[in-house]
Design a protein around this motif. Sequence first.
Motif, PDB file in Angstrom:
ATOM      1  N   SER A  75      13.276  39.270  55.830  1.00 22.06           N
ATOM      2  CA  SER A  75      12.843  39.855  57.095  1.00 22.06           C
ATOM      3  C   SER A  75      12.971  38.817  58.200  1.00 22.06           C
ATOM      4  CB  SER A  75      11.382  40.296  56.974  1.00 22.06           C
ATOM      5  OG  SER A  75      10.817  40.466  58.243  1.00 22.06           O
ATOM      6  N   LYS A  76      13.422  39.282  59.342  1.00 24.99           N
ATOM      7  CA  LYS A  76      13.612  38.363  60.466  1.00 24.99           C
ATOM      8  C   LYS A  76      12.296  37.653  60.817  1.00 24.99           C
ATOM      9  CE  LYS A  76      15.600  38.213  65.033  1.00 24.99           C
ATOM     10  NZ  LYS A  76      14.562  37.656  65.863  1.00 24.99           N
ATOM     11  N   SER A  77      11.197  38.402  60.715  1.00 21.28           N
ATOM     12  CA  SER A  77       9.921  37.800  61.128  1.00 21.28           C
ATOM     13  C   SER A  77       9.453  36.703  60.178  1.00 21.28           C
ATOM     14  CB  SER A  77       8.839  38.868  61.309  1.00 21.28           C
ATOM     15  OG  SER A  77       8.855  39.752  60.238  1.00 21.28           O
ATOM     16  N   TYR A  78       9.982  36.653  58.952  1.00 17.00           N
ATOM     17  CA  TYR A  78       9.637  35.559  58.035  1.00 17.00           C
ATOM     18  C   TYR A  78      10.587  34.369  58.176  1.00 17.00           C
ATOM     19  CZ  TYR A  78       6.766  39.016  55.524  1.00 17.00           C
ATOM     20  OH  TYR A  78       5.840  39.958  55.173  1.00 17.00           O
ATOM     21  N   GLY A  79      11.683  34.539  58.919  1.00 14.92           N
ATOM     22  CA  GLY A  79      12.652  33.448  59.061  1.00 14.92           C
ATOM     23  C   GLY A  79      13.309  33.074  57.741  1.00 14.92           C
ATOM     24  N   ASN A  80      13.530  34.051  56.871  1.00 16.23           N
ATOM     25  CA  ASN A  80      14.084  33.756  55.543  1.00 16.23           C
ATOM     26  C   ASN A  80      15.382  34.513  55.275  1.00 16.23           C
ATOM     27  OD1 ASN A  80      13.308  36.373  55.258  1.00 16.23           O
ATOM     28  ND2 ASN A  80      11.877  36.046  53.575  1.00 16.23           N
ATOM     29  N   THR A  81      16.109  34.830  56.346  1.00 18.97           N
ATOM     30  CA  THR A  81      17.240  35.747  56.191  1.00 18.97           C
ATOM     31  C   THR A  81      18.563  35.039  55.921  1.00 18.97           C
ATOM     32  OG1 THR A  81      17.692  35.708  58.561  1.00 18.97           O
ATOM     33  CG2 THR A  81      16.204  37.419  57.782  1.00 18.97           C
ATOM     34  N   ILE A  82      19.472  35.782  55.332  1.00 18.38           N
ATOM     35  CA  ILE A  82      20.889  35.399  55.297  1.00 18.38           C
ATOM     36  C   ILE A  82      21.590  36.452  56.157  1.00 18.38           C
ATOM     37  CG2 ILE A  82      22.931  35.171  53.826  1.00 18.38           C
ATOM     38  CD1 ILE A  82      20.884  34.526  51.521  1.00 18.38           C
ATOM     39  N   LEU A  83      22.213  35.997  57.239  1.00 14.72           N
ATOM     40  CA  LEU A  83      22.835  36.943  58.173  1.00 14.72           C
ATOM     41  C   LEU A  83      24.177  37.409  57.620  1.00 14.72           C
ATOM     42  CD1 LEU A  83      22.199  35.071  61.548  1.00 14.72           C
ATOM     43  CD2 LEU A  83      20.809  36.871  60.493  1.00 14.72           C
ATOM     44  N   ILE A  84      24.556  38.647  57.995  1.00 15.76           N
ATOM     45  CA  ILE A  84      25.865  39.094  57.504  1.00 15.76           C
ATOM     46  C   ILE A  84      26.989  38.367  58.236  1.00 15.76           C
ATOM     47  CG2 ILE A  84      25.075  41.317  56.623  1.00 15.76           C
ATOM     48  CD1 ILE A  84      26.100  42.749  58.936  1.00 15.76           C
ATOM     49  N   SER A  85      26.663  37.699  59.325  1.00 11.62           N
ATOM     50  CA  SER A  85      27.685  36.918  60.034  1.00 11.62           C
ATOM     51  C   SER A  85      27.598  35.420  59.725  1.00 11.62           C
ATOM     52  CB  SER A  85      27.547  37.156  61.541  1.00 11.62           C
ATOM     53  OG  SER A  85      26.207  36.973  61.943  1.00 11.62           O
ATOM     54  N   ASP A  86      26.727  35.019  58.810  1.00 13.22           N
ATOM     55  CA  ASP A  86      26.637  33.592  58.450  1.00 13.22           C
ATOM     56  C   ASP A  86      27.938  33.117  57.797  1.00 13.22           C
ATOM     57  OD1 ASP A  86      24.144  32.845  59.344  1.00 13.22           O
ATOM     58  OD2 ASP A  86      23.117  33.285  57.449  1.00 13.22           O
ATOM     59  N   PRO A  87      28.529  32.028  58.288  1.00  5.65           N
ATOM     60  CA  PRO A  87      29.733  31.524  57.636  1.00  5.65           C
ATOM     61  C   PRO A  87      29.427  30.942  56.251  1.00  5.65           C
ATOM     62  CG  PRO A  87      29.186  30.240  59.615  1.00  5.65           C
ATOM     63  CD  PRO A  87      28.130  31.282  59.468  1.00  5.65           C
ATOM     64  N   GLU A  88      30.491  30.803  55.447  1.00  6.25           N
ATOM     65  CA  GLU A  88      30.315  30.386  54.050  1.00  6.25           C
ATOM     66  C   GLU A  88      29.425  29.151  53.876  1.00  6.25           C
ATOM     67  OE1 GLU A  88      33.870  30.182  51.685  1.00  6.25           O
ATOM     68  OE2 GLU A  88      32.834  29.082  50.083  1.00  6.25           O
ATOM     69  N   PRO A  89      29.655  28.056  54.630  1.00  8.96           N
ATOM     70  CA  PRO A  89      28.820  26.873  54.390  1.00  8.96           C
ATOM     71  C   PRO A  89      27.328  27.143  54.631  1.00  8.96           C
ATOM     72  CG  PRO A  89      30.665  26.357  55.870  1.00  8.96           C
ATOM     73  CD  PRO A  89      30.672  27.824  55.660  1.00  8.96           C
ATOM     74  N   VAL A  90      27.055  28.015  55.603  1.00  7.39           N
ATOM     75  CA  VAL A  90      25.645  28.339  55.898  1.00  7.39           C
ATOM     76  C   VAL A  90      25.046  29.157  54.750  1.00  7.39           C
ATOM     77  CG1 VAL A  90      24.096  29.526  57.522  1.00  7.39           C
ATOM     78  CG2 VAL A  90      26.099  28.274  58.381  1.00  7.39           C
ATOM     79  N   VAL A  91      25.816  30.115  54.247  1.00  2.00           N
ATOM     80  CA  VAL A  91      25.330  30.932  53.123  1.00  2.00           C
ATOM     81  C   VAL A  91      25.022  30.022  51.928  1.00  2.00           C
ATOM     82  CG1 VAL A  91      25.943  32.733  51.437  1.00  2.00           C
ATOM     83  CG2 VAL A  91      26.588  32.999  53.840  1.00  2.00           C
ATOM     84  N   ARG A  92      25.949  29.089  51.632  1.00  2.00           N
ATOM     85  CA  ARG A  92      25.744  28.205  50.469  1.00  2.00           C
ATOM     86  C   ARG A  92      24.523  27.301  50.683  1.00  2.00           C
ATOM     87  NH1 ARG A  92      29.384  28.980  46.681  1.00  2.00           N
ATOM     88  NH2 ARG A  92      31.407  29.816  47.275  1.00  2.00           N
TER      89      ARG A  92
END
Length: 328
Positions: free
Chosen positions: A192-209
């Motif tokens: 949830s955005k309000s928990y600040g624990n998200t993985i965005l669908i636009s996050d680039p690969e290094p950010v996801v990893r």
Amino acid sequence: MRPTGKLHLGNYMGALKNWVELQDNYECYFFIADWHALTTDYADPSQIAPNTIEVMLDYLAAGLDPERSVLFLQSRVLQHAELALLLGMSTPLGWLERVPSYKEMQENLTNKDLETYGFLGYPVLMAADILLYQADFVPVGQDQQAHVELTREVARRFNQFYSLNGCEVLPEPKVLLTPSPKLPGTDGRKMSKSYGNTILISDPEPVVRKKLKTMVTDPARIRRSDPGDPDKCPVGDLHKVFSTPETLVKVYEGCRSAGIGCIECKSWAADALLKVLQPIQERRAKTTEEQAIEILEAGSRRAAVRAEQTMVEVREAMQLTLSTVEVG
Ligand code: SF4
């Protein structure tokens, strides 16, 4: 969806992915609810417009198709406000005060003053959003069903008071239950955005990893040599949603026997996520902000035409047209 920022994997798996599939079988209307964003962000609306563009880019990237569906912006279709006002006339105050999210959000968003008319009335606006299109179905996950139930009650009450030539003007929409898998965020709580624990669908690969690397795991697995349980681990939950059956077998066996380490397991989860995200991100890169705005404006014009058809009937049913009044 409310334009509160770029969309995350929870938004995608819980709603967007289903919407993309619904386009094959239904005439669909999808919108960005900027007026709803104002119900909580009225004191600082500066991010609503930029976020609207981001959400639209995410919609298009996920596969919502303006050729097959109407994609529009709530505030561009003024009939939403008109119908909300008219529905508000007959909606009892007690119904709104009893909506579970009303108290819940007031308690959670303590940094905002939500003792406002707009916030109390947001379910009426939501009912207008749905009823304006005389919708047969509203696609929602299990946790959203109560909202549709309230919309049905608002419609029922309206229809008790008003009709047109003996016919109901606002048919009660049905729930179209769509899958919304449990998707944990990086801290193990619901994403949830309000928990600040998200993985965005636009996050680039290094950010996801990187986000995956910091994700919490089964708390019982402290050392590499301790066996763990994927059923008690948020990374295990991600595997259940995104990984192939073969990978799942490796995760369960490797985790329970301490045969694999969490770092390796997380890299498999990242691989599975990226497989879903890559085609979405490729599409996102091909659409400009200007194109997204243009599509949204064109879709809003189409939505307004459909909305006006309903409003002609609503005004007539409520005897707001002067043509039936004898002058003199
Ligand atoms: S091996 Fe995987 S499933 Fe097991 S605790 Fe580590 S991250 Fe979780």
